[in-house]
Design an enzyme around this catalytic site. Sequence first.
Site, PDB file in Angstrom:
ATOM      1  N   TRP A 145      -3.781  12.078 -17.227  1.00 16.30           N
ATOM      2  CA  TRP A 145      -4.907  12.288 -16.461  1.00 16.30           C
ATOM      3  C   TRP A 145      -4.884  10.695 -15.112  1.00 16.30           C
ATOM      4  O   TRP A 145      -5.387  10.748 -14.832  1.00 16.30           O
ATOM      5  CB  TRP A 145      -6.248  11.534 -17.528  1.00 16.30           C
ATOM      6  CG  TRP A 145      -6.582  13.117 -18.214  1.00 16.30           C
ATOM      7  CD1 TRP A 145      -6.466  12.708 -19.151  1.00 16.30           C
ATOM      8  CD2 TRP A 145      -7.388  14.064 -16.993  1.00 16.30           C
ATOM      9  NE1 TRP A 145      -6.819  14.127 -19.815  1.00 16.30           N
ATOM     10  CE2 TRP A 145      -7.846  14.954 -18.454  1.00 16.30           C
ATOM     11  CE3 TRP A 145      -7.499  14.329 -16.088  1.00 16.30           C
ATOM     12  CZ2 TRP A 145      -8.635  16.148 -17.924  1.00 16.30           C
ATOM     13  CZ3 TRP A 145      -8.798  15.023 -15.600  1.00 16.30           C
ATOM     14  CH2 TRP A 145      -8.784  16.602 -16.907  1.00 16.30           C
TER      15      TRP A 145
ATOM     16  N   ASP B  46     -11.163   4.466 -15.183  1.00 23.56           N
ATOM     17  CA  ASP B  46     -11.472   5.567 -15.972  1.00 23.56           C
ATOM     18  C   ASP B  46     -11.629   5.285 -17.873  1.00 23.56           C
ATOM     19  O   ASP B  46     -10.396   5.727 -18.568  1.00 23.56           O
ATOM     20  CB  ASP B  46     -10.701   7.127 -16.060  1.00 23.56           C
ATOM     21  CG  ASP B  46     -11.288   8.497 -16.362  1.00 23.56           C
ATOM     22  OD1 ASP B  46     -12.185   8.702 -16.600  1.00 23.56           O
ATOM     23  OD2 ASP B  46      -9.862   9.416 -16.003  1.00 23.56           O
TER      24      ASP B  46
ATOM     25  N   LYS C  80     -17.707  13.747 -24.090  1.00 17.40           N
ATOM     26  CA  LYS C  80     -16.570  13.555 -25.367  1.00 17.40           C
ATOM     27  C   LYS C  80     -17.013  12.533 -26.236  1.00 17.40           C
ATOM     28  O   LYS C  80     -17.782  13.002 -27.223  1.00 17.40           O
ATOM     29  CB  LYS C  80     -15.619  12.704 -24.810  1.00 17.40           C
ATOM     30  CG  LYS C  80     -14.244  13.219 -23.766  1.00 17.40           C
ATOM     31  CD  LYS C  80     -13.092  12.989 -23.480  1.00 17.40           C
ATOM     32  CE  LYS C  80     -13.303  13.833 -21.804  1.00 17.40           C
ATOM     33  NZ  LYS C  80     -12.468  15.205 -22.667  1.00 17.40           N
TER      34      LYS C  80
END
Length: 370
Positions: free
Chosen positions: A102, A182, A206
């Site tokens: 990511w 993030d 999530k």
Amino acid sequence: MSRAWNFSAGPAALSAEVLMQAAEEMLDWHGCGMSVMEMSHRGKEFGSIIEQAEADLRELLVVPADYAVLFMQGGAIAENAIVPLNLLGKNNRVDFIETGSWSVKSIKEAQRYGDVRVAASSRDETVKQGKYTSIPPVSEWRLRSDAAYLHLCGNETIDGVEYFAWPELDALGVGNVPLVVDMSSHILSRPIDVSRFGLIYAGAQKNIGPAGLTIVIVRRDLLDQAHPLCPSAFHYRTVAENHSMYNTPPTYAIYIAGLIFQWLKRQGGLAEMEKRNIAKAHLLYETLDSSKLYVNHVKHCVRSRMNVPFFLRDESLNETFLEGAKARGLLQLKGHKSVGGMRASIFNAMPIEGVHALVDYLCEFEKEHA
């Protein structure tokens, strides 16, 4: 009704208690005669929902008053573009720490908008299965004191690497550089000091709720740093001034997120969730470490509590393993296509009973195929 143990990395399992409440309120929310899906985002009914959701999120994370809480769309992938468009208007330099898949996506997107430096990377070409197993030592970070911000991925969902200590930017000589993180896959899993960050963003699917919602928590002094070409619907100041309703927000996703926030408060808040998450992760990692069939390559000090990748030493057994898991109601254990192997995501909504069920299967499978 029997529910499986869902180890998906996202969209991930939600609290059954919240799902049942949403089902009860589906056709008629609090006697208004409408489903939340049908409400005008301008009406008083939804207005009360989004106001309560923001208040509860602020309470859970102890968000200071000088931070705006934004409910946006597009997920973390969209924020990879929206963040630089909002923060690189006056200074186009940005530093990144690369710790996994990511981080790489974030870096590639930011390169479209500014002068990007990878200040440190933990990529290890000597590792066969998964190239990211650590976080680079802070002493090796090559940071610029004039960067617009420093970007980290707090928890690498694919690679299973998590920050448990945030960098002391003053000690690194870059104390005026905002820290942007993030937190998509570990937000609300433990307490954090929001004042340490310039901006936090997180896709909801999530630990927060359904896909389609993105949470942004941004210090208000950063609201005026946008590039002139930043689209108005994604301009943080515009979104903040319009209380996240400049355009139609993802109303139902915000409603479910609000129910999750209230559920977290009933569980005892983030300190209690951290205790549970530590216990779940310890149980699973202990089983993997004591095994001769399974292996996790991530260094112990940065092993994610949320996403646990592991590999079978005999990879010819992968499909047999997954078939057996599915037969026992253990779902979504296949690893990300970019790294292979297996991955168990054990977010807040996964109770320890689910981890026990997985551990029992891991032990049974190893005995059968030792």
